[in-house]
Design a protein around this motif. Structure first.
Motif, mmCIF file in Angstrom:
data_model
loop_
_atom_site.group_PDB
_atom_site.id
_atom_site.type_symbol
_atom_site.label_atom_id
_atom_site.label_comp_id
_atom_site.label_asym_id
_atom_site.label_seq_id
_atom_site.Cartn_x
_atom_site.Cartn_y
_atom_site.Cartn_z
ATOM 1 N N ILE A 84 0.849 -1.205 0.000
ATOM 2 C CA ILE A 84 0.000 0.000 0.000
ATOM 3 C C ILE A 84 0.875 1.242 0.000
ATOM 4 O O ILE A 84 0.646 2.183 -0.769
ATOM 5 N N LYS A 85 1.890 1.242 0.844
ATOM 6 C CA LYS A 85 2.760 2.422 0.949
ATOM 7 C C LYS A 85 3.465 2.689 -0.376
ATOM 8 O O LYS A 85 3.521 3.839 -0.835
ATOM 9 N N SER A 86 3.980 1.660 -1.007
ATOM 10 C CA SER A 86 4.685 1.881 -2.275
ATOM 11 C C SER A 86 3.723 2.398 -3.336
ATOM 12 O O SER A 86 4.098 3.209 -4.194
ATOM 13 N N ALA A 87 2.465 1.989 -3.274
ATOM 14 C CA ALA A 87 1.464 2.486 -4.237
ATOM 15 C C ALA A 87 1.100 3.938 -3.940
ATOM 16 O O ALA A 87 0.911 4.739 -4.855
ATOM 17 N N GLU A 88 1.005 4.273 -2.665
ATOM 18 C CA GLU A 88 0.593 5.629 -2.283
ATOM 19 C C GLU A 88 1.710 6.645 -2.461
ATOM 20 O O GLU A 88 1.448 7.840 -2.646
ATOM 21 N N ASP A 89 2.963 6.201 -2.380
ATOM 22 C CA ASP A 89 4.100 7.118 -2.413
ATOM 23 C C ASP A 89 4.470 7.577 -3.819
ATOM 24 O O ASP A 89 5.385 8.391 -3.989
ATOM 25 N N VAL A 90 3.811 7.063 -4.827
ATOM 26 C CA VAL A 90 4.187 7.382 -6.214
ATOM 27 C C VAL A 90 3.761 8.810 -6.581
ATOM 28 O O VAL A 90 2.651 9.238 -6.272
ATOM 29 N N ASP A 91 4.658 9.523 -7.253
ATOM 30 C CA ASP A 91 4.334 10.831 -7.825
ATOM 31 C C ASP A 91 3.550 10.578 -9.109
ATOM 32 O O ASP A 91 4.115 10.122 -10.112
ATOM 33 N N ILE A 92 2.247 10.861 -9.087
ATOM 34 C CA ILE A 92 1.425 10.433 -10.232
ATOM 35 C C ILE A 92 1.739 11.210 -11.508
ATOM 36 O O ILE A 92 1.350 10.797 -12.596
ATOM 37 N N SER A 93 2.472 12.329 -11.382
ATOM 38 C CA SER A 93 2.842 13.055 -12.601
ATOM 39 C C SER A 93 3.839 12.255 -13.437
ATOM 40 O O SER A 93 4.066 12.556 -14.607
ATOM 41 N N ARG A 96 2.153 7.044 -16.738
ATOM 42 C CA ARG A 96 1.572 7.069 -18.089
ATOM 43 C C ARG A 96 0.058 7.271 -18.031
ATOM 44 O O ARG A 96 -0.521 7.954 -18.873
ATOM 45 N N ASP A 97 -0.571 6.670 -17.059
ATOM 46 C CA ASP A 97 -2.027 6.775 -16.876
ATOM 47 C C ASP A 97 -2.238 7.258 -15.439
ATOM 48 O O ASP A 97 -2.481 6.449 -14.535
ATOM 49 N N PRO A 98 -2.116 8.580 -15.216
ATOM 50 C CA PRO A 98 -2.024 9.092 -13.844
ATOM 51 C C PRO A 98 -3.305 8.883 -13.027
ATOM 52 O O PRO A 98 -4.369 9.352 -13.407
ATOM 53 N N GLN A 99 -3.157 8.168 -11.961
ATOM 54 C CA GLN A 99 -4.248 7.959 -11.001
ATOM 55 C C GLN A 99 -3.626 7.770 -9.628
ATOM 56 O O GLN A 99 -2.629 7.040 -9.494
ATOM 57 N N THR A 100 -4.232 8.387 -8.629
ATOM 58 C CA THR A 100 -3.759 8.114 -7.271
ATOM 59 C C THR A 100 -4.186 6.710 -6.872
ATOM 60 O O THR A 100 -5.159 6.162 -7.401
ATOM 61 N N ASP A 101 -3.491 6.169 -5.893
ATOM 62 C CA ASP A 101 -3.910 4.865 -5.375
ATOM 63 C C ASP A 101 -5.280 4.997 -4.719
ATOM 64 O O ASP A 101 -6.123 4.099 -4.844
ATOM 65 N N ALA A 102 -5.510 6.122 -4.044
ATOM 66 C CA ALA A 102 -6.788 6.311 -3.347
ATOM 67 C C ALA A 102 -7.972 6.274 -4.302
ATOM 68 O O ALA A 102 -9.073 5.866 -3.927
ATOM 69 N N ALA A 103 -7.746 6.687 -5.551
ATOM 70 C CA ALA A 103 -8.829 6.686 -6.535
ATOM 71 C C ALA A 103 -9.137 5.281 -7.042
ATOM 72 O O ALA A 103 -10.125 5.079 -7.745
ATOM 73 N N ARG A 104 -8.279 4.317 -6.704
ATOM 74 C CA ARG A 104 -8.422 2.967 -7.230
ATOM 75 C C ARG A 104 -8.895 1.957 -6.179
ATOM 76 O O ARG A 104 -9.019 0.769 -6.469
ATOM 77 N N VAL A 105 -9.100 2.446 -4.955
ATOM 78 C CA VAL A 105 -9.632 1.587 -3.893
ATOM 79 C C VAL A 105 -10.807 2.316 -3.254
ATOM 80 O O VAL A 105 -11.028 3.503 -3.512
ATOM 81 N N LYS A 106 -11.552 1.610 -2.431
ATOM 82 C CA LYS A 106 -12.673 2.244 -1.744
ATOM 83 C C LYS A 106 -12.174 2.923 -0.467
ATOM 84 O O LYS A 106 -11.270 2.397 0.202
ATOM 85 N N ARG A 152 3.508 0.800 -15.398
ATOM 86 C CA ARG A 152 4.761 1.482 -15.073
ATOM 87 C C ARG A 152 5.830 1.288 -16.135
ATOM 88 O O ARG A 152 6.685 2.155 -16.317
ATOM 89 N N GLN A 153 5.803 0.157 -16.831
ATOM 90 C CA GLN A 153 6.799 -0.112 -17.876
ATOM 91 C C GLN A 153 6.151 -0.994 -18.939
ATOM 92 O O GLN A 153 5.210 -1.719 -18.646
ATOM 93 N N GLY A 154 6.718 -0.943 -20.156
ATOM 94 C CA GLY A 154 6.242 -1.828 -21.220
ATOM 95 C C GLY A 154 5.155 -1.182 -22.062
ATOM 96 O O GLY A 154 4.805 -0.020 -21.873
ATOM 97 N N PRO A 155 4.599 -1.952 -23.006
ATOM 98 C CA PRO A 155 3.726 -1.368 -24.024
ATOM 99 C C PRO A 155 2.282 -1.109 -23.596
ATOM 100 O O PRO A 155 1.544 -0.440 -24.333
ATOM 101 N N ALA A 156 1.818 -1.637 -22.496
ATOM 102 C CA ALA A 156 0.404 -1.438 -22.124
ATOM 103 C C ALA A 156 0.123 0.051 -21.934
ATOM 104 O O ALA A 156 0.884 0.755 -21.266
ATOM 105 N N PRO A 157 -0.973 0.561 -22.516
ATOM 106 C CA PRO A 157 -1.233 1.997 -22.467
ATOM 107 C C PRO A 157 -1.920 2.473 -21.199
ATOM 108 O O PRO A 157 -1.837 3.651 -20.852
ATOM 109 N N LEU A 158 -2.627 1.570 -20.520
ATOM 110 C CA LEU A 158 -3.480 1.988 -19.404
ATOM 111 C C LEU A 158 -3.287 1.091 -18.183
ATOM 112 O O LEU A 158 -2.812 -0.052 -18.289
#
Ligand code: FES
Length: 187
Positions: A84-93, A96-106, A152-158
């Motif tokens: 959880i911490k590693s997901a929350e600590d990311v600078d979303i800027s 590639r597909d910027p989303q906070t971790d909080a926006a992806r969980v309830k 985070r890496q590779g060809p997937a766009p989203l």
């Protein structure tokens, strides 16, 4: 009625759950151990798209459970505090597909991440706990997802999309029914 199976060797923390139920009813997923060979989801349930309840209590910390809903694979991941911490600590800027971790969980349920289980490149099934970010690694062309399911890496766009679901209690989710006021990410 539910038919559930485990998929991976016991040394891995992945399970496969296949929920089945009567047309129009809510299916209930539960764990069965050991491995059950038949993995085909019930055709009626695929057609009906009935919501599926998943009991979170048997899902151990760090474990990823796989559920089928409307014929689509969904990961239910019980994340560790470190994940959880590693997901929350990311600078979303930087994403590639910027989303906070909080926006992806309830809200209030950060330990549980629920995402569709097919790579957003060409649809392969990524491997859990693999890759540079220990989220998922797609072996087909090398896409790497973090512990929030973000690309985070590779060809997937989203990012791996979040399906509609809601917590019906602290220990149970219903996939196929959205929380009031909430909206699935990339639904
Ligand atoms: S299908 Fe996953 S990287 Fe191509």
């Amino acid at each position: 009625m539910a038919t559930i199976a485990t998929e991976a060797p016991a040394t891995r923390r992945d399970f496969l759950l296949i929920a089945t139920g009567a047309l129009g009813a809510v299916g209930t997923a539960a764990l069965i151990w050991p491995f059950v060979a038949s993995l085909a989801p019930d055709a009626e349930v695929i057609a009906a798209g009935a919501p599926v309840d998943v009991d979170l209590e048997p899902i151990q910390l760090g474990q990823i459970v796989k559920v089928f809903w409307r014929g689509k694979l969904i990961f239910v991941r019980h994340r560790t505090p470190e994940e959880i911490k590693s997901a929350e600590d990311v600078d979303i800027s930087t994403l590639r597909d910027p989303q906070t971790d909080a926006a992806r969980v309830k809200p209030g349920h950060a330990p549980f991440l629920i995402v569709y289980g097919n790579c957003t490149h060409l649809g392969c099934v990524p491997l859990g706990h693999e890759g540079a970010y220990k989220g998922w690694f797609c072996p087909c062309h090398g896409s790497v997802f973090d512990t929030s399911g973000r690309i985070r890496q590779g060809p997937a766009p989203l990012n791996l999309p979040v399906p509609p679901y809601t917590f019906v209690s602290d220990t149970k989710i219903r996939i196929g029914e959205e929380s009031r006021g909430g909206a699935p990410a990339h639904a």
